[in-house]
Each structure stands twice: as C-alpha cells, then as structure tokens.
Design an enzyme around this catalytic site. Structure first.
Site, short mmCIF file in Angstrom:
data_model
loop_
_atom_site.label_atom_id
_atom_site.label_comp_id
_atom_site.label_asym_id
_atom_site.label_seq_id
_atom_site.Cartn_x
_atom_site.Cartn_y
_atom_site.Cartn_z
N GLY A 211 0.77 -1.24 0.00
CA GLY A 211 0.00 0.00 0.00
C GLY A 211 0.80 1.29 0.00
O GLY A 211 0.28 2.34 0.39
N ARG B 201 -15.34 -13.91 -10.55
CA ARG B 201 -14.80 -12.55 -10.65
C ARG B 201 -15.94 -11.53 -10.68
O ARG B 201 -15.90 -10.49 -10.02
CB ARG B 201 -13.97 -12.44 -11.94
CG ARG B 201 -13.27 -11.12 -12.10
CD ARG B 201 -12.46 -11.04 -13.38
NE ARG B 201 -11.56 -12.17 -13.54
CZ ARG B 201 -10.39 -12.29 -12.93
NH1 ARG B 201 -9.96 -11.34 -12.13
NH2 ARG B 201 -9.63 -13.35 -13.13
N ASN C 25 -4.29 2.63 -12.94
CA ASN C 25 -3.38 1.65 -12.34
C ASN C 25 -1.96 2.17 -12.49
O ASN C 25 -1.67 2.96 -13.39
CB ASN C 25 -3.51 0.31 -13.08
CG ASN C 25 -2.62 -0.77 -12.47
OD1 ASN C 25 -2.53 -0.90 -11.24
ND2 ASN C 25 -1.94 -1.53 -13.31
N HIS D 140 2.02 0.70 -12.93
CA HIS D 140 2.78 -0.52 -13.25
C HIS D 140 4.27 -0.17 -13.26
O HIS D 140 4.67 0.85 -13.83
CB HIS D 140 2.34 -1.07 -14.61
CG HIS D 140 3.01 -2.37 -14.93
ND1 HIS D 140 2.66 -3.55 -14.32
CD2 HIS D 140 4.04 -2.66 -15.77
CE1 HIS D 140 3.43 -4.52 -14.78
NE2 HIS D 140 4.28 -4.01 -15.65
N ASP E 32 -8.25 -1.15 -18.76
CA ASP E 32 -9.26 -1.80 -19.58
C ASP E 32 -9.23 -3.29 -19.26
O ASP E 32 -8.62 -3.68 -18.26
CB ASP E 32 -9.09 -1.48 -21.08
CG ASP E 32 -7.79 -2.01 -21.65
OD1 ASP E 32 -7.11 -2.82 -20.97
OD2 ASP E 32 -7.45 -1.62 -22.78
N GLU E 33 -9.88 -4.10 -20.10
CA GLU E 33 -10.01 -5.51 -19.69
C GLU E 33 -8.73 -6.31 -19.85
O GLU E 33 -8.60 -7.40 -19.30
CB GLU E 33 -11.15 -6.16 -20.46
CG GLU E 33 -12.48 -5.74 -19.87
CD GLU E 33 -13.63 -5.96 -20.83
OE1 GLU E 33 -13.76 -7.09 -21.31
OE2 GLU E 33 -14.36 -4.99 -21.09
N GLU F 290 7.26 6.04 -8.70
CA GLU F 290 5.84 5.65 -8.78
C GLU F 290 4.99 6.59 -7.93
O GLU F 290 3.94 7.06 -8.36
CB GLU F 290 5.64 4.22 -8.26
CG GLU F 290 6.15 3.14 -9.17
CD GLU F 290 5.80 1.75 -8.66
OE1 GLU F 290 4.70 1.58 -8.12
OE2 GLU F 290 6.62 0.85 -8.81
C1 GRF Z 1 3.98 -1.29 -7.23
O1 GRF Z 1 5.27 -1.57 -7.69
C2 GRF Z 1 3.03 -1.05 -8.37
O2 GRF Z 1 3.64 -0.48 -9.48
C3 GRF Z 1 2.58 -2.46 -8.70
O3 GRF Z 1 2.49 -3.13 -7.46
C4 GRF Z 1 3.36 -2.50 -6.52
C5 GRF Z 1 2.50 -2.09 -5.37
O4 GRF Z 1 3.25 -1.53 -4.34
N1 GRF Z 1 1.34 -2.45 -9.44
P1 GRF Z 1 2.49 -0.79 -3.16
O5 GRF Z 1 1.47 -1.78 -2.63
O6 GRF Z 1 1.83 0.43 -3.73
O7 GRF Z 1 3.54 -0.46 -2.16
#
Ligand code: GRF
Length: 201
Positions: free
Chosen positions: A11, A64, A106, A108, A140-141, A173
């Site tokens: 998190g 799901r 999201n 990544h 998206d999906e 990030e």
């Molecule tokens: C991050 O590296 C994010 O890019 C990926 O999962 C990880 C989550 O880290 N999708 P956190 O839970 O936000 O610390």
C-alpha cells in the site's frame, strides 16, 4: 472528487495518494475508502492510521463478476468517481470497467508496453534493458494495457539488482501516481481514442 483505492498488499502508492489528498496537493478530493481483497494486506493498517475507511472484500470462492459486483456496490454507495488500483493483484471484470468508464487507473513498474504482468522489475533486469521506469494508465479488460496517462523513465545501472531497481522505480511511482491523479481531478487530461492528452481550456 471522491476516490476509492484498491490494494492487495503493502500500500505505499495508496499512502502517497492519501497523503497528497489530505495535504491538499491533490485538491478538492477525498479518499472515500480503501478496499483490499486480502485480509493480510499491510496497507489496511496504513490507511486506518490515516483515518481512511477500510473494507476487506475477499473473493471467497465467488466468480470474478460476483466479487467485483460487491466492490462496485461499496464504491458507488460512497459516490466514488475515480478508482485507483495500487498494487491490486486481480484483473477487473468488464462489468467493473463499464461501471467506471475511463475512471479506473493503475500503476505498473515498467515502461509499458514492455514487461507486463508480474515481476516487471525482474523482467527488466533479466532482459538487460538500460532504461525502465513506471507507467500510470487507465484500466481496460486486458492486463496492463489501457491508455497511458504518464510515464517516468529510470536508468538501469550495471550493478542494479531486481531489488535496487524496484526501490528506485517505487520512489518515482509515488510521485507519478500523485501527479496523474491530480491531472484527472483537475480535468487537465482528456482521452482521445487510446491517447490521453492535455485538455485545452
Ligand atoms: C507497485 O510496484 C506497483 O507499481 C505495482 O504493485 C506494486 C505495489 O506496491 N502495481 P504498493 O502496494 O503500492 O507499495
């Protein structure tokens, strides 16, 4: 804007968004709930410590669609308009995507479309790329596929390991995700087909 954040683990991106909302750097917003599909997600404690309502909605052997329906219900009940996935480890159903059109994001840990899926930082090291980074995109999906909102490149040094690269990318990030959410909240970006571009006022 009311924001809902979905997590499965640590998190840290969720914390970055919550703190940016609480400090006003993401303006006129509220994190209405943090939802985890895992009871053990460390992020749940971090959210509670910051005064955010938390919910655990596990899959419990459901499909799901059934699982997502419960999450959608809880988000809609709280008037959530923007859903941020932050280390949420499940693909969303088409019903979920349709419930929040162009309003699910999201993050990544790679420069998409390279290195989709799990262990993106390990994939980058194993491939031997000299530059990797992180991407914020609409969902998206398909896995790690939706329109790209923003990206940040991070150099890969000869002595980088999966762990050191992951740590470097993670710092970016947090900044990138906060900036992207701010742009969406302030309506500074619009989506044109697959492209997310600056809104001209
Ligand atoms: C991050 O590296 C994010 O890019 C990926 O999962 C990880 C989550 O880290 N999708 P956190 O839970 O936000 O610390």
């Amino acid at each position: 804007m009311k924001i809902g954040i979905l997590i499965s683990g640590r998190g840290s991106n969720m914390v970055a968004i919550v703190e940016a909302v609480q400090s006003g750097s993401i303006p006129d917003s509220e994190v209405a709930a943090v939802i985890s599909d895992k009871t053990s997600a460390e992020g749940l404690i971090k959210a509670k410590e910051r005064g955010i309502e938390t919910l655990v909605i596990t899959r419990k052997g459901r499909t799901r669609e059934e699982h997502d329906a419960e999450i959608i219900f809880e988000l809609k009940k709280r008037d959530v308009e923007l859903v941020c996935l932050a280390g949420y480890m499940r693909l969303l159903s088409s019903e979920f995507i349709r419930a929040f059109p162009n309003r699910i994001t999201n993050i990544h840990p790679s420069l998409l479309p390279s290195f989709k899926g799990l262990d993106a930082q390990r994939q980058a090291i194993d491939y031997g790329v000299k530059v990797s980074g992180c991407t914020v995109h609409f969902v998206d999906e398909a896995l790690d596929h939706g329109a790209i909102i923003s990206q940040k490149a991070v150099e890969v040094f000869d002595d980088d390991t999966t762990e050191s690269l992951a740590a470097k990318i993670l710092e970016h990030e947090h900044m990138l995700y906060v900036e992207a959410v701010k742009k969406i909240v302030e309506k500074k970006v619009i989506t044109v087909g697959r492209r997310v571009v600056s809104a001209k006022n």
